[in-house]
Each structure stands twice: as C-alpha cells, then as structure tokens.
Design a protein around this motif. Sequence first.
Motif, PDB file in Angstrom:
ATOM      1  N   ALA A 128       0.838  -1.209   0.000  1.00  0.00           N
ATOM      2  CA  ALA A 128       0.000   0.000   0.000  1.00  0.00           C
ATOM      3  C   ALA A 128       0.874   1.260   0.000  1.00  0.00           C
ATOM      4  O   ALA A 128       0.592   2.231  -0.718  1.00  0.00           O
ATOM      5  N   GLU A 129       1.959   1.218   0.804  1.00  0.00           N
ATOM      6  CA  GLU A 129       2.890   2.349   0.845  1.00  0.00           C
ATOM      7  C   GLU A 129       3.555   2.558  -0.515  1.00  0.00           C
ATOM      8  O   GLU A 129       3.774   3.676  -0.957  1.00  0.00           O
ATOM      9  N   ARG A 180       1.120   4.239  -2.940  1.00  0.00           N
ATOM     10  CA  ARG A 180       1.021   5.675  -2.618  1.00  0.00           C
ATOM     11  C   ARG A 180       2.286   6.416  -3.071  1.00  0.00           C
ATOM     12  O   ARG A 180       2.208   7.531  -3.584  1.00  0.00           O
ATOM     13  N   ASP A 181       3.443   5.773  -2.884  1.00  0.00           N
ATOM     14  CA  ASP A 181       4.716   6.380  -3.300  1.00  0.00           C
ATOM     15  C   ASP A 181       4.717   6.653  -4.804  1.00  0.00           C
ATOM     16  O   ASP A 181       5.107   7.728  -5.265  1.00  0.00           O
ATOM     17  N   VAL A 188       2.036   6.914  -6.812  1.00  0.00           N
ATOM     18  CA  VAL A 188       1.025   7.940  -7.138  1.00  0.00           C
ATOM     19  C   VAL A 188       1.543   9.333  -6.772  1.00  0.00           C
ATOM     20  O   VAL A 188       1.259  10.317  -7.455  1.00  0.00           O
ATOM     21  N   ASN A 189       2.313   9.413  -5.702  1.00  0.00           N
ATOM     22  CA  ASN A 189       2.951  10.686  -5.330  1.00  0.00           C
ATOM     23  C   ASN A 189       3.824  11.218  -6.464  1.00  0.00           C
ATOM     24  O   ASN A 189       3.834  12.409  -6.750  1.00  0.00           O
ATOM     25  N   LEU A 243      -6.681   4.318  -7.611  1.00  0.00           N
ATOM     26  CA  LEU A 243      -5.504   5.148  -7.885  1.00  0.00           C
ATOM     27  C   LEU A 243      -5.902   6.585  -8.215  1.00  0.00           C
ATOM     28  O   LEU A 243      -5.252   7.533  -7.761  1.00  0.00           O
ATOM     29  N   THR A 258      -6.844   8.310  -5.030  1.00  0.00           N
ATOM     30  CA  THR A 258      -5.625   8.641  -4.267  1.00  0.00           C
ATOM     31  C   THR A 258      -4.938   9.851  -4.877  1.00  0.00           C
ATOM     32  O   THR A 258      -4.480  10.748  -4.157  1.00  0.00           O
ATOM     33  N   GLN A 300      -6.766  12.976  -3.968  1.00  0.00           N
ATOM     34  CA  GLN A 300      -6.514  13.352  -2.567  1.00  0.00           C
ATOM     35  C   GLN A 300      -5.161  14.054  -2.423  1.00  0.00           C
ATOM     36  O   GLN A 300      -5.038  15.073  -1.740  1.00  0.00           O
ATOM     37  N   ILE A 301      -4.154  13.483  -3.093  1.00  0.00           N
ATOM     38  CA  ILE A 301      -2.803  14.067  -3.027  1.00  0.00           C
ATOM     39  C   ILE A 301      -2.800  15.457  -3.648  1.00  0.00           C
ATOM     40  O   ILE A 301      -2.253  16.417  -3.090  1.00  0.00           O
TER      41      ILE A 301
END
Length: 660
Positions: free
Chosen positions: A393-394, A397-398, A400-401, A430, A433, A436-437
């Motif tokens: 999961a991390e 997110r990494d 997508v960042n 995705l 996410t 949100q970012i």
Amino acid sequence: MISKSTIDKVYETSRLEEVIGDFVQLKKSGSNFKGLSPFSDERTPSFMVSPVKQIWKDFSSGKGGNVVAFLMEHEHFTYPEAIKYLAKKYNIEIEETERTDEQKEEANERESMYLVSEFAQKHFSEMLWNSELGKAIGLSYFKERGFTDEIIKKFGLGYCLDQWDGFTMAALDKGYQLKYLEKTGLTIVKQDANNPNNPKKFDRFKARVMFPIHSMSGRVLGFGGRILKNDKKAAKYLNSPESDIYHKSKVLYGIYYAKQAIAKEDNCYLVEGYTDVIQFYQRGIENVVASSGTALTPEQIRLINRLTKNITVLFDGDAAGLRASLRGIDLILEQGMNVKVCSFPEGEDPDSYAKKHAFEEVKTYLEENSKDFIQFKANLLAKEAANDPIKRAETVRDIVNSIAKVPDAIKKEIYIQECAQIMNVSEGVLFTTLAQISKKERTDTSKREYQEQKEKAFAVVRNEEAVEKVDVQYELERKIIEMLLLYGNESEEFEDLVLKENEEGDLILEPESLESKVYEKIYLDLQEDEIELANVQFRNIYYKLIEELNEKEEFSISTFLSELDQDLVAEISSIMMEEEKYTLHNWERKDIYPKDKRKGVAQLVSETILTLRCFLIKKRMFALQNETKESLTDNRETLEEIMNYLQLNKLLNKKLNRVL
C-alpha cells in the motif's frame, strides 16, 4: 585589443540561430525560432530568435540584443571574450595585441577568476603530459581507465603534483594574484600569526588527477580532483568550493561537450561520475552528462530542459544508488520532462560497461533496457513489498505521489493506467488517491500563499500609487526608430500635405504624391518642423541610423549593431522584436491572421509623423496658455499664435480622420 577587421568578420560570419542553438533548444516558428527562456524558469516559450534581423528577444526577462549580447548575458563574457568565442567557433584568425599587466589588473573579479581557472587547467594538463610524476602517476591512471590520448586532451584532464604549493607558486610566478587563487579554491591560504605579511599557502588538489568542469560555453568554472593514494583521512573525490563563477548545483559535468548531441538526439543520458561521462563519450555516445556526485537539482534539470525534454537516468544495480536516483526522478517530473531509467547488471556501472562493450552493444543495451520511470519504479518497489500488504500500500502511494508531480493531465492518466496494471490495483482507487494528493497539495499551497499575503499586509504600509500614464512622445519616437530600422531603405509612394491658402484666405492642406525612401521622408519631415527627438537614447540611435542609411546603399542591421554600444543594441533589439511576441501565441491556429504591416508602410510613416506633429502642437499650445495666465502684459500676439496652432491642429487631425 582585437582589430576592427576581425570584429567585422566575426559579425559577418556568425549566425545567431547557430550560436544560440548551442545553448537553447530552438524550434522553427514562421521565419523565426522560439524556445524556452535561458534566463528564467518557464514552461511555455517566450524566447524569440530572428535569423533575418540577427537579433533575439527574451519576453519573460525583457533582455535582448545581437549575438555578442547573448554571450555576454548568458555566459557573462566580456565583449572581447564574446568576440574570441565566436572567432574560435567559426575558425576566424584573431588579430590582437598582447594584454599588458595593467590590463590584466583592470579585469573585473569574475574575469580574473576565469583567467586563473583557465591557467590552472593548462598547468595541470602540462604536468600530466610533461612531468615525470605526472606521466608515471596521472597519465598511467587515465590509461588504466581505458582513456585514449585524444579523449584525455579533449576533456582537458590533468594532474596536480604531490607538492604542498607547486601549482600556487607557478601561478604567482606567472603574475596571477593570490586573492583570486584563494577565491577559486585552487589555493588554501592560512594566516600565520608570526608572519602576517606572508601567509601559508597550500594547493587544494595536491596529488590528485584533475577533471576540469566547464560551463555550457566551455569556460573553466572549477575542478574535480581524485586522489590516487590510499589515504583514509583524505576524501576520494574533492570538488572546487562554491565561488562567484562555480555553483555546483547549477552545473553539469560534460554539458559543454554534450550539448549539440543532446539537441540532435533529443535525449540526454544522466550519469553519476566524471569517468562515466568520458567513457561513454569515447565509446561514441556523446549526449551524456553527470551531476558530479551531488544530488540532482532543479537548476541542473532546467539546463537540460533547454536542449531536450527527454532524460534517461543511468545507474548501477546498487540498491542505495537506486533509491537516491528515484528521488531525483521526482524533481525531473516536476519540470514537465519525460523520464526513462536504465540500470546496468550487478557489479557494472556506465563506465565499466562502456569500457567492455562496443558502441553498437552499448547502444542496443540502452535501447532495450531503458524503461519508463513508472514501470521501473513500480517493478522495483513491488519486489521489495512482495508479500507485505502494508508495504504494498505504501509502495502504491509512493508511485502515485510521483505521478502527482507530472504537470500534464494526459500523461498523469496514462501513468495511472500503467501503474494499475503493474500493481494489480483498480484505476478508480488510484485516481481517488491521486485526487486526494492533488487536493492536499493545493490546500498546502493556498495556506502558504495566504500566510505570505497576511505577512505582507502587516508589513507593508498602504501607498496609493498613481496609475502610470502612457508617454505618448516616447512611444511615437520609438515607432520612428522602428520604421527606420525595418523599412528605412525602402522606397514608398507618399501622399504629402502642403499648407496653402484658398480663395477665401483660409489655410488648407492639399495632398501631393511623391516617391521617396522612408528614411528621407522621416528626416525631411522632422527637419522641416525642426523636431528633435526628446529621448536621448532614441536621438543617438536616430542620427546614427540616418548617417548609415544615407552613406551606404546596402543597410545591414547586423553590421550596424556591431558598431554600437551594448546598451543601444539592447534597446534596438527590444524595438525590433516587439511585435514578434504575438507570433508566440500561434494566432493562425485560432483562424486569426494579423495584417502584414509591410503593406501599409507609407501610411504608417505618414500617420506617425502627423501624430507626433499634433502632439507637439498641443504641447506648445498648453505652454503658450500657461504663459498668458502668468503674464500681466498684452497677450494678443500669443493668443493669435495659439489660434493658428488650433487651426493647424484641426487640419492635421482631419487628415488623420480624427474628430476633435
């Protein structure tokens, strides 16, 4: 001093678009070229180059000029240096007298630091090739690395002898000042309390092989030195310290040698070390630069961005190195560039791989193993988080960042789709996410901007500034200079106005046609009314232009600019390129076709002169009115003069189709 004939030949031979093309990626735009500003951070082009006029204009910073002005502005050259650079580029022999010691002393600090750095490069190179220790230690090392004599000389590699002050004393003997040796970091100076007038001096790069670091134009900015002895106390690599001419965060090793290949290949290979660059270049892959062991910076990325939008990051299979490179990739994405990543087999790096393989093998390996950064990052992180849901999961997110940093919306969507397939996660999750970012980033930005505005509100005292008025006379005089520059030698059919008295005794303007050159028409009209340009700069340019147009049958803007001071050159380039900025907007794509100004030159000249006459008449009338208010004597003559001016102003405005 450089002879006048050499300077003339340099201006005649130099092609502005070729010279600037070495520093900025230019694209054709009608009869001009456009590109990203080399003087500011931007994503849409505002930098314009005119091959016809041989001038450039940067609309984002307001800078402009001819080929010499560009080199002086971009590379901080002095005028003689810019001429020498162009002479070298176009193989023109320079006729000049030797610089005296006094002239060396008069050079400004930056120039003195450049001179010291250039001397150091030559000295270290001489030690490498001509001293016994240099050949035995330094040259042997480079040969072991597989570098040929030709490549060693091309990159200006050298050796600093294993002596405490060998280089420093050699430089002082040649007349270079200690303060500049210290400012460039070549010499370390320590004050001696027992002997304050004679401080201790040490060579910074003692017993090291030397790698000169060049600017994009080839000037020596600083050095990287590698120690060859097994000394645990000494750093393996040592760079020049920050100085007025060397800022490591704004420099890329090898950019001078790579710039043309980068623009030609439309791709830049980014490696870590000096030897990686040299080995690749020797193998035939010339579009390669290094960040010199430092973390990649936005300034370095923008340096590449001027030449290409595509970067391929190369590194070995070391896990720590991979992690560091991934951080640099996010920075590249923020600049709106396209990134690929290529890692070499375990135990190999770009230097060793290029040394062992032929050009075709290296080229094929790069083509087959260069992956899109999302694909590479996802595969790398997915392996690390294979059976751990939290880590997985991390990892998502990494990734997508990183995608969130891409400015282009279409690219973002494609990357999300690609990431969803690799990580086996639904696109919807995705995208949520990503939203949100992005929302968090917008919120953080808004808070920061609000805080800054709040601070300014408390710090700044309200000050009502008057609205800046348009200086009509300045604009009209500027237009006159523009017409002389663009159309001065052209012949046009003018409709002149002659003031006559009709049968009733009233003054009327009768039109008369005559053919004349534009510069003659402007000069005679201004002369007839005894009008002198009020702006000092415009006045200087005006008289020089009239003289040039009158004396020479063929008027060359490039030649004319070569004989002017640089401040006048900048003003002229600004005038001549003023309307070019509208071509940056691609109006034709919106079915808007601006009228060609050349079709109405005669009308433009006549209207500008008439408008200037009207303006000066009104100015004179106001002055006379003020005189009558302040005067206690008979004002009949002054009032009569005002009435005559009023009548003339009415006639001129009628001709201009203006209602008073």
